[in-house]
Design an enzyme around this catalytic site. Structure first.
Site, mmCIF file in Angstrom:
data_model
loop_
_atom_site.group_PDB
_atom_site.id
_atom_site.type_symbol
_atom_site.label_atom_id
_atom_site.label_comp_id
_atom_site.label_asym_id
_atom_site.label_seq_id
_atom_site.Cartn_x
_atom_site.Cartn_y
_atom_site.Cartn_z
ATOM 1 N N GLN A 1 79.385 -12.972 9.847
ATOM 2 C CA GLN A 1 78.614 -14.089 10.419
ATOM 3 C C GLN A 1 79.582 -15.074 11.065
ATOM 4 O O GLN A 1 80.736 -15.177 10.661
ATOM 5 C CB GLN A 1 77.712 -14.751 9.386
ATOM 6 C CG GLN A 1 78.346 -15.188 8.079
ATOM 7 C CD GLN A 1 79.117 -16.494 8.174
ATOM 8 O OE1 GLN A 1 79.056 -17.204 9.167
ATOM 9 N NE2 GLN A 1 79.888 -16.782 7.132
ATOM 10 N N SER B 1 79.524 -21.392 11.411
ATOM 11 C CA SER B 1 80.163 -22.720 11.444
ATOM 12 C C SER B 1 81.191 -22.836 12.553
ATOM 13 O O SER B 1 81.767 -21.854 13.010
ATOM 14 C CB SER B 1 80.866 -22.988 10.113
ATOM 15 O OG SER B 1 79.948 -22.993 9.059
ATOM 16 N N GLU C 1 69.347 -16.097 3.855
ATOM 17 C CA GLU C 1 70.670 -16.259 3.254
ATOM 18 C C GLU C 1 70.570 -17.052 1.959
ATOM 19 O O GLU C 1 71.214 -16.761 0.961
ATOM 20 C CB GLU C 1 71.610 -16.965 4.241
ATOM 21 C CG GLU C 1 73.051 -17.031 3.777
ATOM 22 C CD GLU C 1 73.957 -17.848 4.703
ATOM 23 O OE1 GLU C 1 75.173 -17.717 4.560
ATOM 24 O OE2 GLU C 1 73.462 -18.628 5.537
ATOM 25 N N ASN D 1 74.584 -27.524 -1.357
ATOM 26 C CA ASN D 1 73.463 -27.900 -2.220
ATOM 27 C C ASN D 1 72.949 -29.302 -1.900
ATOM 28 O O ASN D 1 71.788 -29.612 -2.190
ATOM 29 C CB ASN D 1 73.863 -27.761 -3.693
ATOM 30 C CG ASN D 1 73.890 -26.296 -4.116
ATOM 31 O OD1 ASN D 1 73.766 -25.399 -3.271
ATOM 32 N ND2 ASN D 1 74.053 -26.047 -5.407
ATOM 33 N N GLU D 2 73.779 -30.128 -1.298
ATOM 34 C CA GLU D 2 73.280 -31.430 -0.827
ATOM 35 C C GLU D 2 72.201 -31.205 0.247
ATOM 36 O O GLU D 2 71.128 -31.824 0.206
ATOM 37 C CB GLU D 2 74.417 -32.283 -0.236
ATOM 38 C CG GLU D 2 75.303 -32.954 -1.262
ATOM 39 C CD GLU D 2 76.394 -32.029 -1.814
ATOM 40 O OE1 GLU D 2 76.479 -30.857 -1.380
ATOM 41 O OE2 GLU D 2 77.161 -32.481 -2.693
#
Lengths: 337, 386, 337, 386
Positions: D125, D128, D243, D369-370
């Site tokens: 992938q 980013s 994902e 997780n934020e």
């Protein structure tokens, strides 16, 4: 493998939900809280009309012969509404016990009247120092010397022991044992009492899920409505994450409770541990959600004018009753390790 | 570094302990957040003041002993150890008085401090408003200038024990052209006078600990502003910092709770699982940690440092420790935890459930812990505000 | 009651801090990490020149006779810089042991040379399966049969056991005991070894505080610099609260460590429990801060190109060594309950 | 509700188990995030595909078995139970393939899926960019339209195993006049071609698991866009949701870890204190909770419900559970926890420390997780965005 309730089960849930939404708003709970238990009487009667009170009674006894799994969602709704009264004792524990172990005369006297909403049962196991709702019950089923006894409340002495949840009338109880109290001796009373304990625990866990959902709903609503610093407090990331954590804990508890219902209904060999898992997760979720909901409400949540406290105190009480976290964790631990 | 107490400090402790042992009421008073209990507590405050213990760190002329901060901590340790009554004068002595010492005129100090410390005049804080809680600067109460003083109008809320108190203090907008932090002044005002209505609000535990205050054109003489007109925010911030910090919650309180917890553990050992045992140890250790952190802070203060935003760390630590400690106690009690005060079968007369409910307010009042963490991040760590 | 370091103690801290800031940047730690332990040799030499290496030696031995309290802040700075090498073993443990229990010939051979930076001591207690920095040490002080032994490293077999912290060269060691290794038998070797263990634990706790401070500094800096969604990530409330929690835990650990230093220096009867409290709080703070710092850094923190990992791995290692949380909690528990 | 497996499901499990027992390599492969290990893992992927186990839920025409979601979960349980090698094809099979099934053309599916599942063409992938991590819409890589296709330019980062893979997929801005989520397209592009430089980046545990990809005018035929031009954000969001959700982390993985933890506990019982015992129980219970939550979710999906933002709850739960479980294991190991792979005295060959380091990435990748908690709060609970 199919992890979903049937349409019938969901329909029953919707029925209970509708009744409670209509007839058991916070003001009803508050009335009971303030010492008027009769405020919830009409709700009990309506639930009886829909068949929910008698749902676990055998068809012979005029009931619906429903299983522990069938009653999970109704108990969740009862928790959501914080409806006070010996619902677990009557529906999940008392009626099936009476049905299975009552003598003919005990059944004649109580079973139909209770199943149709004209009487309430409380159940006392020997390890309980206090029992809830003795004031409003008609008959007691008590474990004594390992065997079940059926005692009219008129023969029971009741000493009130106030709970922090004033809608839960706690009391110490005692009675003079007589022959008439004994239940059938041709059934395995010990086994039936063991089963009854699991059922009480499971139904309590289901109520805890409902309590949790309601407190979270209240907190989310408050977070949307209450403005500080020019915007709803729910726009603050700290509030968002707090409520997200509450939701996660609650939503991972639910399948544990549903699964335990299935295990009980199908007499799985794992049912004790499954019930323990249900109680642990539901209890921890409800007390965790309570804490988050209180913090989101701030000072208003800290008063008895705000409804939240009635749900919070019920959650504290139910999380500790029918085996607290320490008890059930130990039971799981003995199996796993 | 010398973590032994000096001979003087030891002597001070001995004197405290002896006096408290001789004077603390043997029978527990009713809750100071009930009308009857409040009266009982005020009687105790009179005794305390007359013996010179009401405000040990104050100058002698106001009834204190000029005790050092360390001595004050010692006094607190002894006070909680002796299980002496809670201080219903604390919103005066610990919150208003520091502001008066810093910003008050001599006339104000002479007039106000002694009656405050003796409990002859009792004080409530009046910070929050219905739409100004965490966001204190959003307040809308106003003060209109009149001959000889001001007329106050507005609504205050979460005013602790205002139902029973004589006086209150809070911020009012004196300059209507200004918004937010500007144009506010710090007023002291009477609660038993024309135009003031006080409505009690019952707390979680059922005690009438809070009140709403409604003010309608209430006259206050000019002499009852603290600090300069329109400078109230600055004056108030000095007080909120002491509210968060040392003065409100000294370590003695938590050390006493921790030792009561250890005692409860020993009595409930039969049902206590090893995880609970560890939580009891944690509670004891945390009380120690709070104690040493505080002695370190107090040493910094005695060396002339100002603590500022660091006090937010105190607030978060003690408030969350207090909740955890009570949760551990309730877990030790188990099924009977729900029994309330007055239930015969309640463990320790239900005081742990009562204390738990009180502890739950810790992360909320005196600036929520969310606000405290913002302060720590922005003012101590220097993270950007936006 | 006065909970503050003296000006002298702070001056010593500043000296160490200056040396490490100048000579021990992350690139030095990285060089050691990549297998070139000699990269830190110059730092050791400079520290010796300032007297820090020999600070605990008695004045007779040319040292400064400094106490456990005096060495707390230097060790905190050493942790802050993550300086690798047997600093705790040499300064806090080895030199005082050699001084107190070394025979004249052992002292002649090692004491001055070590105190002046020309030799390094490692210390091995019997409960240690592996010891750090055996590769770069000159002499081993080992507990065997409860008594201390002083063994030149040339007589010690060393089998490397790689640590996740590559700057900490771990190894199993062994040696053939000979008479020359025995230390003085007219001192209480057992008591000296017990004391030595406490000193090792305390100095490790002080390093953990330093590690924690550095990781928090890195995370705060990164949160100020790194922008996402058009603003520094440190403006996000979730990041703020995470770092605020890290600071709180760290700042409440510090006084526990300082207090233990005072207790050791003044031989308080509580010193074992005080050292345990120091290790528990410092270890938990450092591992907690490590986790927060990693989460704030995000993916970049998850690479070995970012310096953070060297501090993080040191923190994991030191938190578990010289008694992990379970060990020290049990020691405290036995006292308190 | 029927939580028993059907006869067919049981038969499927039996078949899985038998095949895995016969075929899983007895000797552990090297880490799939090293060059040598990657090769070993690809060889295993070939075997897996040829036996029809590489992508059990795919249509048969692409090499799958048309297994139901429940059967897929069963396969995963058996796969992890058998300690079979980790799947180096997962970024193709579990992330790209679902996108192709939803948005790909028939030609793309025919061309790409089988080689992907067999490991003949391996996929990384490339989401980013250095300044677009959590804020993916801030990406700046561009695609310029040319004869027959596009030319890609820009930099991608945190591309798992891109050093070893053949192909990658990611978003590029096709409409330079647009910003943020608009004007992006979803490209598949070759890694071993002119204009592409891949630089490996070592992970926390030392493996070369990440890479940066530098693209300079790299040609990609028009056929290698998935979905419509300028609609890449929508296409990509479908992938990121899988994902986060089920496909990346099925319960079997955590159940296997939990039972290894129980085994470790029994071996380290001598040093394990009761608190650690409780943490082991918790880890086991949490794996159960994750399993039942997942079966519930899968039933919903099989009944045609779409899960959407709920998958963020999965992500937060499994990632934090995985860290806790490994922390418990390390605490059981105690002082020796720092020993790395290859240390003779390391407990279980150092796999717990390795696993811990891997677990630490869980709360970061696939959307921190934020971000997940923001999604839960805003999209599930309906809290206001600003």
């Amino acid at each position: 493998m199919r992890f979903a309730f049937t349409d019938d089960q969901k329909m029953l849930r919707d029925t209970v939900r509708d009744v409670l939404q209509r007839e058991c708003g916070p003001e009803v709970v508050r009335s009971v809280w303030e010492g008027r238990p009769e405020a919830a009487a009409a709700v009990w009667a309506t639930l009886a009309e829909t068949g929910v009170i008698g749902m676990t009674a055998s068809k012979d006894a005029g009931g619906l012969a429903m299983s522990e799994l069938d009653s999970i969602l109704p108990f969740e709704e009862i928790g959501y509404a914080a409806l006070p009264g010996p619902l677990v004792d009557t529906i999940a524990v008392g009626i099936p016990l009476l049905d299975a172990a009552g003598t003919n005369s005990q059944k004649d006297q109580w079973l139909e009247s209770v199943a149709t909403g004209n009487g309430k049962i409380i159940v006392a196991f020997e390890d309980q120092a206090v029992v809830p709702y003795a004031d409003s019950a008609d008959v007691l089923i008590a474990e004594r010397g390992g065997a079940p006894h059926c005692v009219p409340m008129s023969e029971v002495s009741v000493v009130p022991e106030p709970s922090v949840d004033r809608a839960r009338q706690l009391a110490r109880i005692d009675f003079e044992e007589s022959k008439a109290h004994r239940m059938r001796d041709d059934v395995d009373g010990h086994a039936l009492l063991s089963l009854a304990k699991e059922r009480a625990t499971l139904a309590t866990a289901a109520q805890l899920v409902g309590l949790s959902r309601r407190m979270l709903d209240m907190a989310v609503q408050y977070a949307k409505d209450r403005e500080q610093f020019g915007k709803p407090i729910g726009a603050q990331q700290a509030v968002k994450h707090r409520l997200a954590n509450a939701l996660i804990q609650q939503e991972f508890a639910r399948p544990m409770v549903y699964r335990a219902g299935w295990s009980m209904a199908t007499s799985q060999t794992t049912n004790e541990i499954d019930v323990s898992l249900a109680k642990i997760y539901a209890g921890e979720a409800a007390t965790f959600v309570a804490k988050q909901a209180l913090q989101v409400h701030g000072a208003i949540g800290y008063t008895i004018e705000c409804d939240l406290h009635m749900w919070m105190k019920r959650a504290w009480a139910l999380a500790a009753t029918r085996g607290d976290a320490a008890f059930h964790r130990e039971r799981v631990g003995r199996q796993v390790l | 570094m010398d973590l032994d107490f000096t001979a003087d400090e030891e002597a001070f402790r001995k004197e405290c302990r002896a006096w408290l042992e001789a004077n603390v009421p043997t029978e527990a008073l009713r809750s100071g957040d009930t009308r009857e209990g409040f009266r009982q507590h005020i009687a105790w405050e009179n005794v305390l003041f007359d013996a010179g213990w009401a405000a040990v760190s104050w100058p002698k002329r106001y009834g204190g002993r000029e005790a050092s901060l360390v001595e004050w901590l010692i006094f607190e340790e002894e006070y909680y150890r002796a299980r002496a009554p809670s201080r219903v004068t604390q919103n005066g002595i610990f919150l208003l008085a520091p502001t008066l010492f810093e910003f008050g005129t001599d006339e104000q100090k002479e007039r106000i401090l002694r009656p405050m410390a003796r409990g002859d005049v009792t004080w409530a804080q009046a910070w929050s408003e219905p739409n100004a809680g965490s966001d204190l600067a959003a307040l809308t109460s106003t003060a209109r200038r009149v001959e000889g003083g001001w007329r106050l109008t507005g609504q205050k809320t979460w005013s602790t024990r205002a139902t029973f108190c004589d006086m209150a203090y809070g911020l009012f907008r004196t300059d209507p052209a200004q918004t937010r932090h500007r144009g506010l002044s710090y007023f002291m005002f009477p609660l038993r006078t024309e135009g003031v209505t006080v409505r009690g609000v019952d707390r979680l535990d059922g005690d009438e600990g809070f009140a709403e205050i409604f003010l309608e054109d209430v006259f206050v003489p000019a002499a009852d502003i603290i600090g300069e007109v329109d400078q109230g925010w600055k004056v108030a911030m000095a007080t909120t910092s002491s509210e968060r910090g040392l003065t409100l919650r000294s370590p003695g309180r938590f050390m006493a709770t921790a030792s009561r917890l250890v005692d409860l553990y020993h009595r409930h050992r039969d049902r206590s699982d090893p995880v609970l045992r560890d939580q009891v140890i944690q509670a004891w250790m945390d009380a120690q940690a709070y104690r040493w952190f505080t002695f370190q802070t107090v040493t910094r203060m005695m060396q002339g440092e100002s603590i500022g935003a660091d006090s937010s760390m105190n607030k978060v630590f003690w408030s969350e420790m207090d909740v955890r400690t009570h949760e551990t106690a309730l877990a030790l009690i188990g099924e009977l935890l729900e029994l309330d005060e007055g239930a015969e079968s309640a463990v320790d007369q239900g005081q742990w459930m009562k204390g738990f409910q009180f502890a739950l307010a810790g992360p909320i009042y005196a600036g929520t812990n969310e606000i405290q963490r913002n302060i720590i991040a922005e003012r101590v760590l220097g993270l950007p505000r936006k």
